[in-house]
Design a protein around this motif. Structure first.
Motif, PDB file in Angstrom:
ATOM      1  N   UNK A   1       0.914  -1.354  -0.017  1.00 52.36           N
ATOM      2  CA  UNK A   1       0.044  -0.058   0.061  1.00 52.36           C
ATOM      3  C   UNK A   1       0.902   1.235   0.017  1.00 52.36           C
ATOM      4  N   UNK A   2       0.276   2.363  -0.425  1.00 52.84           N
ATOM      5  CA  UNK A   2       0.942   3.574  -0.478  1.00 52.84           C
ATOM      6  C   UNK A   2       0.099   4.256   0.867  1.00 52.84           C
ATOM      7  N   UNK A   3       0.964   4.016   2.099  1.00 60.25           N
ATOM      8  CA  UNK A   3       0.065   4.322   3.257  1.00 60.25           C
ATOM      9  C   UNK A   3      -0.180   5.647   3.716  1.00 60.25           C
ATOM     10  N   UNK A   4       0.774   6.618   3.013  1.00 61.07           N
ATOM     11  CA  UNK A   4       0.402   8.143   3.504  1.00 61.07           C
ATOM     12  C   UNK A   4       1.179   8.843   2.304  1.00 61.07           C
ATOM     13  N   UNK A   5       0.374   9.766   1.802  1.00 55.16           N
ATOM     14  CA  UNK A   5       0.849  10.738   0.940  1.00 55.16           C
ATOM     15  C   UNK A   5      -0.120  12.054   0.763  1.00 55.16           C
ATOM     16  N   UNK A   6       0.265  12.871  -0.001  1.00 53.23           N
ATOM     17  CA  UNK A   6      -0.669  14.231  -0.100  1.00 53.23           C
ATOM     18  C   UNK A   6       0.425  15.410  -0.504  1.00 53.23           C
ATOM     19  N   UNK A   7      -0.583  16.249  -0.820  1.00 52.22           N
ATOM     20  CA  UNK A   7       0.091  17.893  -0.849  1.00 52.22           C
ATOM     21  C   UNK A   7      -0.746  18.793  -0.155  1.00 52.22           C
ATOM     22  N   UNK A   8      -0.012  19.344   0.879  1.00 48.93           N
ATOM     23  CA  UNK A   8      -0.958  20.104   1.938  1.00 48.93           C
ATOM     24  C   UNK A   8      -1.593  21.439   1.016  1.00 48.93           C
ATOM     25  N   UNK A   9      -2.619  21.804   1.341  1.00 44.69           N
ATOM     26  CA  UNK A   9      -3.592  22.893   0.535  1.00 44.69           C
ATOM     27  C   UNK A   9      -3.684  22.624  -0.938  1.00 44.69           C
ATOM     28  N   UNK A  10      -3.498  21.669  -1.430  1.00 45.66           N
ATOM     29  CA  UNK A  10      -3.213  21.137  -2.807  1.00 45.66           C
ATOM     30  C   UNK A  10      -3.184  22.493  -3.949  1.00 45.66           C
ATOM     31  N   UNK A  11      -2.116  23.295  -3.783  1.00 42.98           N
ATOM     32  CA  UNK A  11      -2.016  24.329  -4.528  1.00 42.98           C
ATOM     33  C   UNK A  11      -1.880  24.090  -6.033  1.00 42.98           C
ATOM     34  N   UNK A  12      -1.510  22.780  -6.357  1.00 48.08           N
ATOM     35  CA  UNK A  12      -1.354  22.362  -7.844  1.00 48.08           C
ATOM     36  C   UNK A  12      -2.673  21.730  -7.998  1.00 48.08           C
ATOM     37  N   UNK A  13      -3.678  22.529  -9.165  1.00 48.70           N
ATOM     38  CA  UNK A  13      -4.919  22.271  -9.159  1.00 48.70           C
ATOM     39  C   UNK A  13      -4.822  20.857 -10.310  1.00 48.70           C
ATOM     40  N   UNK A  14      -3.915  20.384 -10.760  1.00 48.14           N
ATOM     41  CA  UNK A  14      -3.909  19.087 -11.289  1.00 48.14           C
ATOM     42  C   UNK A  14      -3.126  17.909 -10.698  1.00 48.14           C
TER      43      UNK A  14
END
Length: 377
Positions: A298-311
């Motif tokens: 599994x990819x147990x954690x990831x993400x981009x805080x505030x998601x400033x990149x709309x794509x």
């Protein structure tokens, strides 16, 4: 004369002589796992061949600007479906007054049972308060935090206290039942990101031997002494490895792990820096190791805080997940804080990445809660 049987016999002989055989199916380390836990494990393995489940931490407990609403998640508000995987945390099960722990247990029991009743999957993180220096919480604080791992293993000064904490965990695990009366399976992910130094159980604060002893004791005590048979045990360092050898540096052994994963924010845009090729390489290392060792991945954690990149969803995350045909059961992004305007990792209505997230949602590869087959049968 029908030549089909002889043709099939020839094919089977060729397969045997050339060493071709079906890869053995992953198998849980707990021989007494509940039927529902075994079914979840089998179904995750099947789905990972063509799909990945999308997960979000604390998705149904709170979200961007709200807290405690019934039947709500930011992901559901955007897509019409909850995430397939919901992350909860056992952080509140120790280091607090007994009444607070009981309230936490009741809340967790409801969250986990509700997810099961809807057909979703629960994964459990454990931001574990340091039992030796509880005032320091789960983070490592230089010159204040105790390097507690050797104190918790058998023979350690706080071993009996650790057993009492595990008894609290076990009592919760053995009391969470769905509306069908069955114990709810959980993907239990203790001591995550252990290769870094920010948590008290991190690599700079304990030896490899003591860490693996702690892991093995934790699994053994829960499974064999406390009779917890609804846990799938998940091993997940951070992204500080570049090779398989580095990845398994603190691996406690195949007999003690059911699923392998890792957390990686650094390669996926944290602080404006991207290194997708490195992230993809790490995904492949973990996927390949899992298949070779009869584990799920599994990819147990990831993400981009505030998601400033709309794509970001299709341009970074989905692109990476599809790049090497890796086989992963789920990917989970971190939480949406109820009070902070900027601490969120999944879109909410009106957030700039919603159109791209809907493309991610509609891609046949990604599965959300309403896409799931019955996972516990």
């Amino acid at each position: 004369m029908n030549s089909l049987p002889s043709f099939l016999l020839t094919l089977s002989l060729l397969a045997v002589t050339s060493g071709i055989q079906a890869a053995p199916r992953p198998k849980l380390t707990d021989p007494n796992a509940t039927p529902e836990t075994r079914a979840l494990y089998r179904n995750l393995n099947k789905l990972a061949k063509k799909h990945i489940l999308f997960g979000h931490q604390h998705a149904t407990e709170y979200g961007h600007g709200w807290n405690g609403d019934t039947d709500r998640s930011d992901v559901k508000s955007v897509t019409g479906s909850n995430p397939a995987v919901i992350g909860v945390d056992f952080s509140g099960l120790s280091g607090r007054p007994p009444e607070a722990i009981e309230r936490t247990k009741a809340s967790l029991r409801k969250q986990i049972a509700d997810t099961y009743n809807r057909g979703g999957v629960t994964t459990v993180a454990w931001h574990f308060t340091n039992p030796v220096t509880p005032k320091t919480g789960f983070y490592w604080k230089d010159s204040v935090s105790a390097p507690a791992v050797p104190d918790l293993i058998p023979g350690g000064s706080h071993h009996e206290q650790y057993k009492a904490i595990l008894q609290t965990v076990g009592s919760l695990a053995n009391s969470v039942r769905g509306k069908d009366g069955k114990l709810v399976p959980m993907l239990f992910r203790p001591y995550h990101e252990f290769d870094g130094g920010w948590f008290w159980w991190g690599k700079p604060h304990c030896s490899k031997e003591d860490f693996t002893k702690l892991w093995q004791f934790t699994v053994s005590y829960l499974r064999d002494s406390l009779q917890v048979h609804n846990f799938v045990y998940v091993f997940s360092p951070d992204c500080l490895f570049k090779t398989e050898a580095e990845y398994v540096d603190r691996y406690p052994g195949d007999a003690w792990v059911d699923m392998v994963g890792f957390d990686d924010y650094a390669d996926f845009g944290r602080n404006g820096r991207y290194n997708l090729p490195a992230g993809i390489a790490r995904l492949k290392i973990v996927s390949d190791f899992a298949r070779k060792n009869r584990k799920l991945a599994a990819f147990t954690e990831t993400g981009l805080e505030s998601i400033p990149d709309s794509t970001w969803w299709t341009g970074s995350l989905l692109k990476a997940l599809k790049a090497e045909k890796v086989r992963l059961t789920y990917v989970l992004v971190w939480r949406n804080d109820a009070r902070s305007a900027t601490h969120f990792y999944a879109p909410y209505p009106g957030q700039a990445s919603v159109p791209d997230f809907l493309q991610f949602y509609n891609d046949p590869y990604t599965l959300f809660e309403t896409d799931l087959r019955p996972m516990y049968r």
